[in-house]
Design a protein around this motif. Structure first.
Motif, PDB file in Angstrom:
ATOM      1  N   ILE A   5     -11.186   0.829   2.715  1.00 12.83           N
ATOM      2  CA  ILE A   5     -10.210   0.281   3.661  1.00 12.83           C
ATOM      3  C   ILE A   5      -9.122  -0.493   2.920  1.00 12.83           C
ATOM      4  CG2 ILE A   5      -9.895  -1.413   5.503  1.00 12.83           C
ATOM      5  CD1 ILE A   5     -12.639  -0.557   6.581  1.00 12.83           C
ATOM      6  N   SER A   6      -9.507  -1.250   1.898  1.00 17.07           N
ATOM      7  CA  SER A   6      -8.528  -2.011   1.109  1.00 17.07           C
ATOM      8  C   SER A   6      -7.504  -1.088   0.471  1.00 17.07           C
ATOM      9  CB  SER A   6      -9.236  -2.837   0.035  1.00 17.07           C
ATOM     10  OG  SER A   6     -10.122  -3.775   0.615  1.00 17.07           O
ATOM     11  N   PHE A   7      -7.984   0.013  -0.113  1.00 15.11           N
ATOM     12  CA  PHE A   7      -7.053   0.943  -0.746  1.00 15.11           C
ATOM     13  C   PHE A   7      -6.213   1.684   0.290  1.00 15.11           C
ATOM     14  CE2 PHE A   7      -9.279   0.256  -4.679  1.00 15.11           C
ATOM     15  CZ  PHE A   7      -8.318   0.539  -5.641  1.00 15.11           C
ATOM     16  N   LEU A   8      -6.796   1.968   1.442  1.00 15.99           N
ATOM     17  CA  LEU A   8      -6.024   2.626   2.499  1.00 15.99           C
ATOM     18  C   LEU A   8      -4.873   1.736   2.953  1.00 15.99           C
ATOM     19  CD1 LEU A   8      -5.675   4.981   4.462  1.00 15.99           C
ATOM     20  CD2 LEU A   8      -7.271   3.823   6.010  1.00 15.99           C
ATOM     21  N   VAL A   9      -5.149   0.449   3.133  1.00 16.67           N
ATOM     22  CA  VAL A   9      -4.093  -0.497   3.508  1.00 16.67           C
ATOM     23  C   VAL A   9      -3.026  -0.562   2.424  1.00 16.67           C
ATOM     24  CG1 VAL A   9      -3.596  -2.933   3.944  1.00 16.67           C
ATOM     25  CG2 VAL A   9      -5.613  -1.867   4.978  1.00 16.67           C
ATOM     26  N   LEU A  10      -3.452  -0.594   1.156  1.00 21.59           N
ATOM     27  CA  LEU A  10      -2.501  -0.634   0.054  1.00 21.59           C
ATOM     28  C   LEU A  10      -1.575   0.575   0.070  1.00 21.59           C
ATOM     29  CD1 LEU A  10      -1.426  -1.683  -2.704  1.00 21.59           C
ATOM     30  CD2 LEU A  10      -3.312  -0.429  -3.777  1.00 21.59           C
ATOM     31  N   PHE A  11      -2.141   1.776   0.267  1.00 22.94           N
ATOM     32  CA  PHE A  11      -1.332   2.995   0.257  1.00 22.94           C
ATOM     33  C   PHE A  11      -0.380   3.053   1.463  1.00 22.94           C
ATOM     34  CE2 PHE A  11      -4.917   5.069  -2.302  1.00 22.94           C
ATOM     35  CZ  PHE A  11      -4.265   4.795  -3.491  1.00 22.94           C
ATOM     36  N   VAL A  12      -0.846   2.563   2.606  1.00 26.42           N
ATOM     37  CA  VAL A  12       0.026   2.553   3.783  1.00 26.42           C
ATOM     38  C   VAL A  12       1.217   1.619   3.562  1.00 26.42           C
ATOM     39  CG1 VAL A  12       0.167   1.862   6.205  1.00 26.42           C
ATOM     40  CG2 VAL A  12      -1.777   3.226   5.406  1.00 26.42           C
ATOM     41  N   VAL A  13       0.948   0.412   3.042  1.00 29.27           N
ATOM     42  CA  VAL A  13       2.026  -0.538   2.765  1.00 29.27           C
ATOM     43  C   VAL A  13       2.960   0.024   1.705  1.00 29.27           C
ATOM     44  CG1 VAL A  13       2.540  -2.831   1.849  1.00 29.27           C
ATOM     45  CG2 VAL A  13       0.645  -2.525   3.447  1.00 29.27           C
ATOM     46  N   TRP A  14       2.406   0.646   0.686  1.00 28.80           N
ATOM     47  CA  TRP A  14       3.195   1.261  -0.385  1.00 28.80           C
ATOM     48  C   TRP A  14       4.116   2.339   0.187  1.00 28.80           C
ATOM     49  CZ3 TRP A  14       0.402   3.718  -5.238  1.00 28.80           C
ATOM     50  CH2 TRP A  14       1.363   4.254  -6.103  1.00 28.80           C
ATOM     51  N   GLU A  15       3.538   3.244   0.977  1.00 24.75           N
ATOM     52  CA  GLU A  15       4.329   4.339   1.565  1.00 24.75           C
ATOM     53  C   GLU A  15       5.449   3.797   2.443  1.00 24.75           C
ATOM     54  OE1 GLU A  15       5.061   8.482   2.346  1.00 24.75           O
ATOM     55  OE2 GLU A  15       3.399   7.704   1.133  1.00 24.75           O
ATOM     56  N   ALA A  16       5.112   2.833   3.303  1.00 26.61           N
ATOM     57  CA  ALA A  16       6.105   2.281   4.215  1.00 26.61           C
ATOM     58  C   ALA A  16       7.189   1.522   3.462  1.00 26.61           C
ATOM     59  CB  ALA A  16       5.413   1.356   5.230  1.00 26.61           C
ATOM     60  N   GLY A  17       6.802   0.745   2.445  1.00 26.39           N
ATOM     61  CA  GLY A  17       7.781  -0.031   1.695  1.00 26.39           C
ATOM     62  C   GLY A  17       8.776   0.845   0.966  1.00 26.39           C
ATOM     63  N   VAL A  18       8.282   1.926   0.319  1.00 26.46           N
ATOM     64  CA  VAL A  18       9.182   2.828  -0.408  1.00 26.46           C
ATOM     65  C   VAL A  18      10.175   3.484   0.547  1.00 26.46           C
ATOM     66  CG1 VAL A  18       9.270   4.994  -1.698  1.00 26.46           C
ATOM     67  CG2 VAL A  18       7.591   3.245  -2.316  1.00 26.46           C
ATOM     68  N   ARG A  19       9.711   3.908   1.730  1.00 28.00           N
ATOM     69  CA  ARG A  19      10.588   4.613   2.670  1.00 28.00           C
ATOM     70  C   ARG A  19      11.551   3.645   3.361  1.00 28.00           C
ATOM     71  NH1 ARG A  19       9.218   9.784   3.076  1.00 28.00           N
ATOM     72  NH2 ARG A  19       7.134  10.447   2.407  1.00 28.00           N
ATOM     73  N   ILE A  20      11.075   2.463   3.702  1.00 28.50           N
ATOM     74  CA  ILE A  20      11.936   1.503   4.394  1.00 28.50           C
ATOM     75  C   ILE A  20      13.063   1.021   3.492  1.00 28.50           C
ATOM     76  CG2 ILE A  20      12.000  -0.836   5.369  1.00 28.50           C
ATOM     77  CD1 ILE A  20       9.195  -0.304   6.497  1.00 28.50           C
ATOM     78  N   PHE A  21      12.732   0.711   2.240  1.00 26.22           N
ATOM     79  CA  PHE A  21      13.728   0.164   1.317  1.00 26.22           C
ATOM     80  C   PHE A  21      14.458   1.246   0.523  1.00 26.22           C
ATOM     81  CE2 PHE A  21      10.704  -3.328   1.923  1.00 26.22           C
ATOM     82  CZ  PHE A  21      11.573  -4.333   2.327  1.00 26.22           C
ATOM     83  N   GLY A  22      14.131   2.499   0.739  1.00 22.06           N
ATOM     84  CA  GLY A  22      14.850   3.595   0.093  1.00 22.06           C
ATOM     85  C   GLY A  22      14.745   3.585  -1.420  1.00 22.06           C
ATOM     86  N   VAL A  23      13.569   3.281  -1.951  1.00 19.54           N
ATOM     87  CA  VAL A  23      13.376   3.244  -3.403  1.00 19.54           C
ATOM     88  C   VAL A  23      13.420   4.670  -3.949  1.00 19.54           C
ATOM     89  CG1 VAL A  23      11.844   2.531  -5.279  1.00 19.54           C
ATOM     90  CG2 VAL A  23      11.970   1.180  -3.169  1.00 19.54           C
ATOM     91  N   ALA A  24      14.136   4.859  -5.045  1.00 22.46           N
ATOM     92  CA  ALA A  24      14.237   6.188  -5.659  1.00 22.46           C
ATOM     93  C   ALA A  24      12.859   6.643  -6.137  1.00 22.46           C
ATOM     94  CB  ALA A  24      15.211   6.150  -6.826  1.00 22.46           C
TER      95      ALA A  24
END
Length: 278
Positions: A30-49
């Motif tokens: 669950i900890s890693f799932l939360v990490l990956f969800v936050v990672w995915e959302a952060g990259v897409r929201i902030f438009g990181v290359a």
């Protein structure tokens, strides 16, 4: 008789132990799932290359298209880790026994061991390439060097930590040197030995990758250099994750062996002790 029944009652059932471990695994996932969800959302929201920080979905899709090639190289690195680690264990533990029994050995060899640990391994790796070529041997030697020191130091500490009263008591009963070693010294040293084994297991994957960085045309270290040079950042992350999984497998294999070998030690019993009831 009553004491025996109380002890048996206090022991946790096998199913209860499995349930606790499954609960811990669920929390881990669950900890890693939360990490990956936050990672995915952060990259897409902030438009990181993607060449700077790719989202997990892209990492997975890139890995899925080349997983056979990556896993073929994973086996090469894993074999280097396992062989080098086992050689370190085979050399370190017997050496620790000799040092514990013969103080002269400690004065002779311990400074050399410390010196080998202080010397940067990345500086030794090119020498191994010159001496042994670009094959399997230099990688094993570097894994051996990085794994050797924590095992031998922890093992020496374990073998020397037995108190004089226990030794004198054993000798007074007429126990032989082999019996004292098997019944007292070795069980007393095992917790310290396994501490060194786990530290070395964590370092062994680093050593293998460093060796492949220096000179190799295969293995996960080679893939990291290649993907990094081509700016294939998703595959860099995928390779790092695979390497981390290999390291975790080696580490937890040693921890499992520890649970089997010393179930009586406090470090193994504390998680399985039954909770007090009112």
């Amino acid at each position: 008789m009553s004491n025996k029944s109380e002890i048996e009652t206090a022991k946790p059932s096998f199913l209860a132990s499995i349930y606790r471990k499954a609960g811990g695994l669920r929390q881990f996932l669950i900890s890693f799932l939360v990490l990956f969800v936050v990672w995915e959302a952060g990259v897409r929201i902030f438009g990181v290359a993607t060449y700077l920080l790719p989202p997990p979905s892209l990492i997975w899709s890139e890995f899925a298209s080349t997983w056979e090639y990556v896993l073929a190289n994973t086996w090469i690195t894993t074999s280097e880790i396992i062989v080098g680690y086992l050689v370190a264990v085979a050399v370190s533990v017997p050496l620790a026994v000799f040092v514990a029994y013969f103080p002269t050995m400690e004065r002779m060899f311990y400074p050399i061991v410390v010196f080998l640990q202080i010397v940067p391994k990345i500086a030794i790796a090119p020498l191994f390439i010159i001496w042994f070529g670009f094959g399997f041997t230099p990688k094993i030697l570097l894994v051996f060097l990085l794994s050797f020191f924590p095992i031998v130091v922890s093992s020496i500490s374990g073998f020397k930590s037995i108190d004089d009263e226990s030794m004198e008591l054993a000798k007074s009963t007429g126990a032989s040197a082999w019996m004292i070693f098997r019944k007292i010294r070795l069980p007393n040293a095992l917790p310290s030995i396994f501490t060194g084994l786990k530290v070395a297991a964590a370092l062994s994957s680093t050593a293998a990758v460093v060796a492949e960085f220096v000179a190799s045309d295969k293995g996960l270290g080679y893939l990291l250099l290649r993907y990094n040079g081509d700016l294939e950042t998703p595959m860099v992350f995928a390779t790092i994750i695979v390497l981390s999984i290999v390291g975790l497998i080696v580490y937890y294999a040693v921890e499992l062996l520890e649970r089997i070998a010393i179930p009586w030690h406090v470090s193994q019993r504390k998680d399985s002790d039954p909770q007090p009831t009112a």
